[in-house]
Structures are given as C-alpha cells and as structure tokens.
Write a protein that holds these residues in place. Structure first.
Motif, short mmCIF file in Angstrom:
data_model
loop_
_atom_site.label_atom_id
_atom_site.label_comp_id
_atom_site.label_asym_id
_atom_site.label_seq_id
_atom_site.Cartn_x
_atom_site.Cartn_y
_atom_site.Cartn_z
N GLN B 50 0.81 -1.22 0.08
CA GLN B 50 -0.07 -0.09 -0.03
C GLN B 50 1.08 1.19 0.27
O GLN B 50 0.81 2.30 -0.73
CB GLN B 50 -1.07 -0.10 1.24
N LYS B 51 2.12 1.10 0.67
CA LYS B 51 2.98 2.19 0.85
C LYS B 51 3.46 2.77 -0.60
O LYS B 51 3.41 3.74 -1.03
CB LYS B 51 4.03 1.96 1.82
N ALA B 52 4.00 1.59 -1.07
CA ALA B 52 4.44 1.69 -2.53
C ALA B 52 3.46 2.29 -3.44
O ALA B 52 3.85 2.93 -4.45
CB ALA B 52 5.08 0.32 -3.00
N PHE B 53 2.14 1.74 -3.62
CA PHE B 53 1.00 2.25 -4.36
C PHE B 53 0.96 3.72 -4.06
O PHE B 53 0.74 4.46 -5.08
CB PHE B 53 -0.05 1.52 -4.03
N LEU B 54 0.88 4.04 -2.99
CA LEU B 54 0.57 5.47 -2.46
C LEU B 54 1.53 6.42 -2.83
O LEU B 54 1.39 7.40 -3.36
CB LEU B 54 0.29 5.51 -1.20
N THR B 55 2.79 5.77 -2.87
CA THR B 55 3.86 6.81 -2.93
C THR B 55 4.08 7.03 -4.65
O THR B 55 4.34 8.10 -4.98
CB THR B 55 5.18 6.00 -2.42
N TYR B 56 4.06 5.97 -5.46
CA TYR B 56 4.42 6.02 -6.52
C TYR B 56 3.18 6.03 -7.81
O TYR B 56 3.26 6.45 -8.70
CB TYR B 56 5.25 4.73 -7.06
N ARG B 87 2.17 -8.44 -17.81
CA ARG B 87 1.51 -7.13 -18.45
C ARG B 87 1.76 -5.90 -17.66
O ARG B 87 2.27 -4.94 -18.03
CB ARG B 87 0.00 -7.53 -18.75
N LEU B 88 1.61 -5.87 -16.45
CA LEU B 88 1.46 -4.90 -15.52
C LEU B 88 3.14 -4.52 -15.23
O LEU B 88 3.34 -3.45 -15.23
CB LEU B 88 0.81 -5.08 -14.19
N ILE B 89 3.85 -5.61 -15.04
CA ILE B 89 4.95 -5.57 -14.63
C ILE B 89 5.95 -4.88 -15.88
O ILE B 89 6.59 -3.83 -15.68
CB ILE B 89 5.81 -6.90 -14.23
N ALA B 124 6.43 -5.38 -7.05
CA ALA B 124 5.62 -6.87 -6.50
C ALA B 124 4.60 -6.35 -5.57
O ALA B 124 3.54 -6.95 -5.56
CB ALA B 124 6.64 -7.62 -6.21
N THR B 125 4.97 -5.74 -4.42
CA THR B 125 4.23 -5.47 -3.22
C THR B 125 3.05 -4.36 -3.86
O THR B 125 1.95 -4.74 -3.46
CB THR B 125 4.98 -4.99 -2.06
N ALA B 126 3.45 -3.56 -4.73
CA ALA B 126 2.36 -2.62 -5.08
C ALA B 126 1.44 -3.42 -5.82
O ALA B 126 0.21 -3.15 -5.78
CB ALA B 126 2.94 -1.46 -5.74
N LEU B 127 1.94 -3.99 -6.80
CA LEU B 127 1.03 -4.92 -7.86
C LEU B 127 -0.10 -5.83 -6.98
O LEU B 127 -1.10 -5.97 -7.19
CB LEU B 127 1.75 -5.67 -8.76
N THR B 128 0.70 -6.52 -6.10
CA THR B 128 -0.25 -7.40 -5.12
C THR B 128 -1.16 -6.36 -4.46
O THR B 128 -2.43 -6.99 -4.32
CB THR B 128 0.95 -8.11 -4.01
N ASP B 142 4.96 -12.23 -7.56
CA ASP B 142 6.40 -12.57 -6.85
C ASP B 142 7.40 -11.59 -7.30
O ASP B 142 7.74 -11.34 -8.33
CB ASP B 142 6.75 -14.01 -7.07
N GLU B 143 8.16 -11.25 -6.34
CA GLU B 143 9.44 -10.15 -6.62
C GLU B 143 10.50 -10.81 -7.62
O GLU B 143 11.04 -10.06 -8.57
CB GLU B 143 10.09 -9.93 -5.31
#
Lengths: 488, 570
Positions: B50-56, B87-89, B124-128, B142-143
């Motif tokens: 969530q932190k990575a998603f919110l940050t980037y 696709r997302l990565i 990886a964690t943001a996508l998860t 997976d990272e």
C-alpha cells in the motif's frame, strides 16, 4: 488574509527540541480563482502597481489585484486576454505583456484602455510545431539584453520531429530567433540566477537519469542528442557535438563530458523520487532577508509532489553546481509557475495537475508563500572544497554536535547516461567524513571528507546537528552535485 | 517600467465575466484526497504494498484506485489488472503509450516508466496490493518475476505501445463471454469474391484459445480466406441485433442461416445489421471471410437485452468514433464579441487560430500559411479535447457547412499566366534517432511571409490579422457579411509598392472543383460564391478537376484594398 499580517506574532516560538512545522516559518495562502474559472496556472508575472499577470493552460491571462494579502482587500481578477495556445511564460517590459505560447512569442497591449488586451503582436514564431501535445514552449522573462529564452520540449518528449524541438532559442528585442543550446528533453520551467545566467529544469527520461536543474550556457549541449539533427538548419556558431554512445548499458555524464566538448552537465540534480519527480518553474530570491536568509538562491517548483525545492548554486572551474534542499510542501495542486517578488519578499506559486498527477489533490492552484519572520534552522549554503564541503547554517550551531563528524552522514551515487528512460542510482560510494570544524562565526562548519567522487550526487545528512538553541535541522538533508572538485 | 495607464486600472467585480467560455467544471472531477492526506496516507500505510502504491502510483491513479476520468485509468475492477501480471510488470518497468480502453472508456496519456525508481519488491508488493484491492481478486506478484523481467527492461529504450503489449498479454475475457470452441480454417487464394469454402481443402486449421474471433491468424497478410466457427451461448430468448463490418468480403451465419452478407472487395467502412429472435442456449456461429489485398479487418458484434453490447472480434468497428469521453465545452461568441481559440484545429496547420463571430459564422485563420483555412456555420469549437487530460490531437470545427474557400498561401508573384501557384511544401529530414534511421516531414514555411499577429477591432473585438510578404504589409480581416445569405466578408489591405519577385502580384481568392463567373461574382463548386466585382480576375484550371480564382493586384498607388465575401450557396 488578514491573519498574515500578524502571523509572525502568533507563531509560537519553538521550544527546545520542539518539532518544527512549516507554518512556523512559511505560510501558504491560497488566492482563490474567480468563480467558475478553471485557472490552471501556467505562468505568473509581476506588473507595476502590485498586480500580477497570471496565465493558464486554457489560454487566458488574468490581471490580479490585491494578491498580497493586505487586510480587507480581496483579490480581484480581470480577464486581460484569452484564446492563447497554452502559454508557459509571461514577461512584462515597457508597457507590453509578453507571453510565450505554444506556437510563438507574443506581446500584448491594451490600446483602448478598457482593461483588456487588443493588440497581439507576434514577436517570433520561427520554431516548429506539428500538433503534438508535448510540444511545450517555456518562455523566460527578459534577460539583461532584452532577450526572451524559450525552451522547446521534444516531440512526444522523445524525438525531435520538427525544427528546434529539444533546443533552447533566444528571441531578440528585434524579434529574431537565435538557436542557443541543444540537448534539451522535457523542460518544466526556465529562469535566471542572481547574475542573470539562464537555467531550466529538465525531467527524468531518455538520456536523463534523473530530473535536474541545468545551466543554459549559449553553445552548450544539455545531454539528449535527439534534437542535434537540426544543426544544419540552425547553423549556429558552434559545431554539432558528437553523439554519445547508443549502448544499452550507457555511459556516465562525467565520462562523456570528456568526449563531448560542449556538454554542460546538470548543475544540480534533483534526485528522482527523493526530491520530487517533475521539476518546473525557477525563481531567484532577492529580498534583503525578507524571505529568510536565502537571498540569491533559487526556488524550483515541483509538480508531482506539490512542493518547492531550494537550490544553492556556485561556480567551480567554470561549471555551475550546487546543492538542492527540500523546502516547502503541501501546495494544493501540481506546481508549475513560480515568481518571486523581491520588493515584498513573497513567492507566488501556481499550477495544475491536468494530464500529470500531483499530490496536492486540487485541479489547480494559485498560492502565495509568506515568511513569518521566524527563520528555520537549516543548512543555508553548501560549498564544495578540495577535500570536503563547507556548510553555512541559518543560525549559530551547537559546537559539540556540529563539530562531531558522527552528526553527519554521506552517500554518493550517479546515474547511467543512456538512451533508455531514466536510470537507477549507480556507482554508489560512501565518502567518509573525517573532520567537522565549527568556524569562528559559529554558523559555518568545515567538513573534511575522504572519497569525494567527481560527477556524483553527494547526499549529506545532518541528523545529529543541533543549533545553539538545541534545535534539530528542519530539513537535515542536502544533495550536492559535484561536477567539479575545486583545486586547493 | 512604463506608466501604469496601459494596464487595466479599473477594478472589476470579484467574479469576472468570461467571454466565450463556458463555466466548466472544476468540480466535475471526482473526489481526491487533499494534499496533506496523501502524505498522511503514505505515513499510515498498512502494508509495504500500500505504501509503494500510494507513493508511486496514487498521484495519478488516486488512492481509491478509481483514477481520474479522461486522464488516468481506474485500477479498480479493471481487466488490465487481471490475469498474467507480466502485462503490468512490463508496463511499470518501461512505461506505456497509445490509446487504451479501460472499462469502456478510452485513455491516451503516456505512463512514464517507473522501473528506475521502484525496486523489484516495491513493484511486486504494489501490484499485489492493487490486485487484491477495491474488488480486484488476483494472485500476489512474486518479486522474482519482476527481477527477471527487469533484465529485458533495461534493453528497451521505448515505452510499450499498448497494442504491442496487448498482443503479448491479451486482456482476459469476461466470465460471461458468450463464445466457446472458437476454431478456424485458413485457405490460401487470390479471392475477389467469397468462394464455396466447404468444397476446398484448408491450408491450415486450428483453435483460437483467446476466445475471440479474428482474421489476423498470422498465416498471411494478403490473398487468403478464413472460416471461423464457434458456439454462441445466449442467456435468454430475446431479440438479438447482430452487426458486421469487413475488409474485404464476409458472411455471417447463425445456426446455418445466413444473417448478414457483404461480399466483394471493399473497405470496412460501414456496419451491416440484422435483428433476429433467438432462443436461449447454444447456437452455431459461422463467419466466412476473404482478404484480397491491403487491410484485413473483421468486426462482428452482438447486442441484446440480457447481454448488452458484446464485441466478438479483436478488431472493433469505429472505435475511433467512440473516443469522445469528455462533456463538450462549447465555446461561443458572447456579449456581441468574437471569441478566439488558438489550438490544434483539424483542417488547418498547427498554427490555427479559430474565430467565432457573433451570429453563428466562424473561421479558422492559419498562421502557418497566412490565410483563412476554413469557414463554417453554427457552433464554433468544442474545447473539451484540449482542456481535458493532456489535450492531445486536432479538434474539428463544431458546426457545419465547413468550407475551405482559399487554399495555400494567399499571395504570389507570378511570372506569367502559366506559372503555377506556389505549393505549401513539406520539408523532409532523413536522420538517425537514437542511432536508428528516421525520416521526419514537417511544414516548410515560405520565408517570404512573416506572421505579425492580430489586433482586436471595434466593439465586437474582431481580429484583423497582420503579416508581411516581402516588403509588403498585409492586413486580413473577415467578419460576418450581414444580409440574409450567410457569409463572411473579407477585407485585405496591402501596404507597400514592391512585391517580392518579378511578375504580377496576385491574390488567390478561391479554389475549388469548378469556378464560374456569375452575377455579382463567382460560383465555386456548388457550395459557395465569391461575391466580388473583379473584371480582371483570372480563372485557371489546376490539373484536371480543380480551378482557382486569381485577382491581379496593382501596387501603383502605394498599396491596394480588396473587399469581397464568401457566401454559402447550399
């Protein structure tokens, strides 16, 4: 607005060890747009009589009165002009308002005195556009010779598909265009330092490992080779620079400076992700201390993070370099334009997040930054020395902590210089701080450092330093771009 | 600094009137978090993802994953989030450009690469987090997969093109997708009409695991035929509307009955439709198709009460025309004043200057060629394309009866009656981009001309355009003609005595398929008349099917004034 006049009095003095908050030092005051207007601010200029000219991305220009927060005077907006093509620069000179808009530099005048421009004179339109939204044209104010400098974004921010995309050109008072520098990618603002040298911000991307502030020295190459294809057409007084290597792994700017004679390296890197992501407008502070002890320094807008960063510049071996510091945050939209009023000592900031996200959250903003009179404890200046750095703080330091090398930390890195988009931080180094000596003035500290790396960004942290009053540094981090190490 | 009197000194009301502007829509944008909140949200993030998603990601896609209409696509419940995470990565590592459809809404803004700033773990964690939030229910990422794809990513200097990425990672079909067992038979042959495929041996045959119909099977680009067969599952007995478009010929059958036929060689320029009642359950769908040369395109679609609209093919007819997602922002001349709109206007070069006059006539003056590019009636311009998102592309006039009365440069010095009118030239530069060859074409503006701007004249604030042509100074002003027939009068004032070059100076007043002298002027094609008194005018043929109207200009008296009008005749 009336609060401001007394803000300095109301601001609580920081208790020892108390946490500094921005409001204690600088207050952000919104200047609300006229009702119904979508004022996506793209340029701000000062006009005689304490008025502002504010341009927006929809092509309107407003004259704003009472923007300085005088009690009982509400801001007033008059629509001065409309129908311009995404103007990104305003300049007032000799009764004319100049606007750099996408297709041309225009100057405007209100001939019949009804408060609205009726003469729109094309000063120069000799750069090309072909219909791509990325063909932004960022215009400066007039330089000391009366020229306006225009920084032209690449087509789609990647290639140069028509003349002068990726160039900076100067428009003379006579309306002629002088190709001035090549190698630009995607500028976000252009402005002057206190000596009148011209700088622009360029955004991370192809051939730009990180965003940075760059020095537009005439005849310079700024790093992105894609616009160099227009040398024959431009026929400037200098040679086309050789191409950098088109390899996947890329090179380093410090290396290619040796091969490409006109390559002027970024003066101050704004490390991508650490200090914003999209730098924009540039304003020089010159206010006899009315904005804090930062005269001669640059304020740089930041769109994505809705911030303003602070830049200290110096010239070493003929090359500009210096330090970037985090400074102001919490603006309400994506900052694009910044304009400093030397006389009043206030900074105007405006922007929009349309098409490019911003943390601010509002669609557009026009804000004024007022200094409360209370100076934050900050690293005011950071200068390169043959064997380290010299720091000047904004207040006397605590000799014990400031004189202890363990109060500081340093890491250094650079970026790949390559055709791909952006770069990770590479070639990490950990220069060792071996000495910290507080000078007699009680405000300066001389750091002796082993392992400085030419060309690297040097991140200094000063978490352990306290002021003589026991305060921590408000922003205990600085990013110094060491293009040149001064000789002893 | 000069006197203040050149600036507006009279204070106006706090709320200003905005001539020519519709009050648009600051508050139409969805709720987004206030600035402090995003920083606060980052500080309070409950997981690294969530932190990575919110940050980037959240500055654009918003903390609630809903995006910003017209600018940034939603991630919540988006099919782009579903299925293979590569696709997302890949998109995050290298960026994405080109138009995409997300939940039936088009988006077109470059997404810059984030690979240089986000670590493998952050991606990886943001996508998860994204794949398990807001109703998304996809596997964790997976990272190590990010790390592997990063090796390719560093070799790629370009953004992913949306089409290119989707070819590698097609979007998953919805759960209620109505086609099953999609199979094809492929036939080589230079067909110009649909043959009887059942009597022929296929050159290839197979299954289409993607579940969509396509005629782009990778076997050939030209000269082939295809038969597609599939089971069509309908949820209820109902009226169903089938639609088909093809390039070249095609037939559509359901349960052995021919529903739609469009045989022969033709572009996919129109839709054929057929409505029938079908019972619930399984039906046999069959498409016969051939491609001669050029484009190969097939669209088959289906509409029904219980299933809505379903596009059964990978190519969708007329997707381009469904682009308009923004509420229109019509610009109109108000308060009796002309309105100006400088932007990329379709039908003109990039330096178009739109002028909407009071009374419902409009023009676009082209500052690249110093001439009127278009005139039209009715509504002026819709600014919504340029005032939303990044404002990409050219916008056509909003009204109707669009005419291009005079093409190319307005003035020329001709050596003789046979000297052709100077063409608007394109310059070409062959070069290398990032070490690879590239050719760029761009408008090469005639250096004899310099645009000088415009002045707004009179209470109607009508622009008078000004330019120089050699040593001549030219003023060009169009305004509503008045009278009962809609039209624009044009006044061209030329100052100076010396035109650039040797010969006679002409104005090309009009160009069209045919020009006839008529009472009071010249009829141009069927659509307009040049109202003028020009006994000396020259009507010349240009090629087989074009004519131009040239007016000789004498500068003997230190300049010239030409007054005429364009009048619609249809």
């Amino acid at each position: 607005m009336a609060i401001l006049a007394v803000a300095g009095l109301l601001a609580p003095f920081l208790a020892e060890g108390g946490e500094a908050s921005q409001e204690d030092f600088y207050q952000l005051v919104s200047i609300p747009a006229p009702e119904g207007a979508v004022m996506e601010v793209s340029a701000i200029e000062l006009l005689p009589g304490k008025k502002l000219a504010v341009a927006d991305r929809r092509g309107d220009i407003y004259v704003v009165e009472n923007a300085y927060g005088v009690p009982d005077q509400e801001p007033k907006f008059t629509l001065f002009a409309s129908g311009l093509h995404e103007p990104l620069g305003l300049a007032w000179k000799d009764g004319w308002l100049y606007a750099t808009q996408r297709p041309e530099l225009t100057r405007m005048k209100d001939e019949d005195g009804d408060g609205r421009a009726d003469i729109f004179e094309t000063v120069n339109d000799q750069w090309s556009i072909k219909g791509d939204y990325h063909e932004y044209a960022w215009g400066s104010r007039h330089d000391k010779d009366g020229n306006i400098w225009v920084a032209l974004c690449l087509t789609g921010s990647s290639s140069s598909q028509d003349p002068y995309r990726g160039w900076c050109v100067r428009i003379t008072p006579e309306g002629e265009m002088i190709p001035t520098a090549s190698g630009l990618r995607s500028p976000g603002g252009i402005g002057f330092d206190r000596k009148g040298e011209v700088f622009y911000t360029d955004n991370q991307g192809l051939w730009n490992g990180s965003s940075s502030l760059k020095h537009l020295k005439p005849g310079s190459f700024q790093g992105n080779p894609n616009g160099n294809i227009w040398f024959d057409l431009a026929s400037p007084a200098w040679e086309r620079p050789p191409d950098p290597p088109f390899t996947d792994d890329g090179s380093r700017i410090a290396t290619e400076r040796e091969n490409i004679p006109n390559f002027v390296p970024p003066a101050v890197v704004l490390p991508h992700g650490k200090l914003g992501q999209s730098p924009t407008g540039i304003a020089c502070v010159e206010a006899d201390g009315k904005f804090g002890p930062f005269d001669g320094q640059l304020m740089v807008g930041e769109q994505t993070f809705s911030e303003v960063q602070r830049i200290f510049l110096e010239e070493v071996n003929g090359v500009y370099q210096g330090a970037a510091f985090p400074f102001l945050k919490g603006f309400k939209s994506g900052n694009i334009a910044v304009r400093f009023d030397d006389e009043a000592g206030v900074l105007f900031v405006g922007g929009s997040d349309r098409g490019w996200g911003a943390r601010g959250g509002q669609r557009f903003n026009l804000e004024r930054v007022d200094f409360t009179g209370q100076t934050p404890f900050e690293i005011q200046e950071m200068r390169a020395r043959p064997d380290g750095f010299e720091l000047v703080f904004t207040a006397p330091v605590d000799p014990k902590t400031a004189g202890d090398p363990a109060s500081y930390g340093m890491e250094a890195w650079t970026y790949l210089y390559r055709k791909a988009y952006g770069s990770p931080e590479v070639d990490q180094a950990t220069p060792k701080i071996t000495g910290a000596t507080v000078a007699e003035d009680g405000k300066s500290v001389r750091l002796v450092i082993e392992g400085l790396v030419k060309g690297h960004v040097h991140q200094l942290t000063a978490n352990g330093v306290r002021s003589a009053k026991g305060l921590p540094v408000w922003h205990p981090v600085a990013y110094y771009t060491l293009n040149e190490i001064p000789g002893s | 600094m000069t006197r203040l009197s050149t600036l507006p000194l009279l204070a106006v009301a706090l709320t200003v009137c905005l001539p020519g502007q519709v009050r648009a829509a600051a508050d139409e944008a969805p709720a987004v978090v206030a600035p402090e909140n995003l920083a606060e949200l980052i500080a309070k993030a409950k997981s690294p993802g969530q932190k990575a998603f919110l940050t980037y990601c959240a500055t654009c896609h918003q903390p609630n994953g809903k995006g910003v209409p017209g600018a940034f696509p939603p991630l919540a419940k988006s099919p782009w989030i579903k299925g293979d995470p590569e696709r997302l990565i890949r998109m995050i590592l290298n960026g994405l450009q080109g138009e995409i459809m997300v939940l039936d809404k088009p988006f077109n803004a470059q997404m810059p690469p984030q690979g240089q700033i986000m670590s493998d773990a952050e991606i990886a964690t943001a996508l998860t987090y994204v794949r398990s939030s807001w109703g998304n229910k996809e596997d964790a990422v997976d990272e190590k997969r990010v790390a592997e794809l990063r090796k390719d990513a560093s070799k790629r200097a370009e953004y992913w093109d949306a089409e290119e990425l989707l070819a590698l990672y097609p979007l998953p079909l919805p759960d209620d997708w109505p086609l099953r067992q999609v199979n094809y038979r492929f036939y080589k042959g230079s067909f110009k009409k649909l043959p009887d495929f059942d009597k022929m041996e296929p050159d290839a045959a197979g299954h289409l695991p993607g579940g969509k119909l396509t005629v782009d099977l990778g076997h050939a680009k030209d000269e082939y035929g295809v038969v597609l067969v599939a089971k069509l599952i309908l949820p209820a007995e109902n009226d169903y509307n089938f639609a088909m478009a093809s390039d070249d010929g095609a037939r559509l059958f359901v349960d052995g009955n021919l529903l739609i036929e469009n045989d022969g060689i033709h572009p996919a320029d129109h839709l054929l439709e057929r409505r029938i009642v079908l019972p619930a359950g399984e039906h046999d769908l069959r498409v016969e198709y051939f491609e001669y040369k050029g484009h190969e395109q097939l669209f088959v679609g289906l509409k029904g009460k219980d299933i809505g609209r379903v596009d059964l093919t990978d190519w969708v007819f007329n997707v381009g025309k469904a682009k308009q997602v923004y509420p229109p922002i019509p610009l109109t001349a108000t308060d009796g004043e002309a309105v100006i709109y400088r932007n990329f206007i379709e039908g003109a070069n990039p330096r178009g200057i739109g002028v909407g006059y009071p009374g419902g006539v409009n023009q676009c003056w082209d500052a690249d060629i110093l001439n009127v590019a278009m005139i039209w009636r009715g509504d002026f311009m819709d600014a919504s394309r340029h005032w939303n998102g990044r404002g990409q592309g050219f916008q056509p006039p909003m009204g109707d009866h669009v005419l291009k009365p005079a093409e190319g440069y307005p003035l020329a010095v001709l050596e003789s009656n046979d000297t052709p009118w100077p063409a608007v030239k394109m310059a070409k530069l062959e070069t290398a981009k990032d070490g690879a060859k590239a050719t760029y074409e761009y408008l090469e503006r005639d250096s004899a001309y310099r645009f000088k701007g415009y002045q707004l004249k009179g209470s109607e604030r009508i622009p008078e355009f000004r330019y120089t042509y050699g040593d001549l100074e030219v003023f060009d002003r169009l305004e509503p003609a008045g009278g009962t027939t809609p039209g624009l009068s044009r006044a061209l004032s030329i100052q100076g005595t010396k035109a650039p070059g040797d010969g006679i100076l002409y104005l090309r007043a009009a160009a069209g398929e045919s020009i006839q002298p008529v009472e009071g002027g010249f009829q141009v094609g069927k659509s307009f008349k040049v109202v003028a008194d020009w006994p000396m005018a020259l009507i010349r043929s240009v090629g087989k099917d074009r004519q131009e109207l040239l007016v000789p200009i004498s500068l003997a008296e230190g300049g010239a004034k030409l007054e005429f009008a364009y009048q619609w005749t249809d």
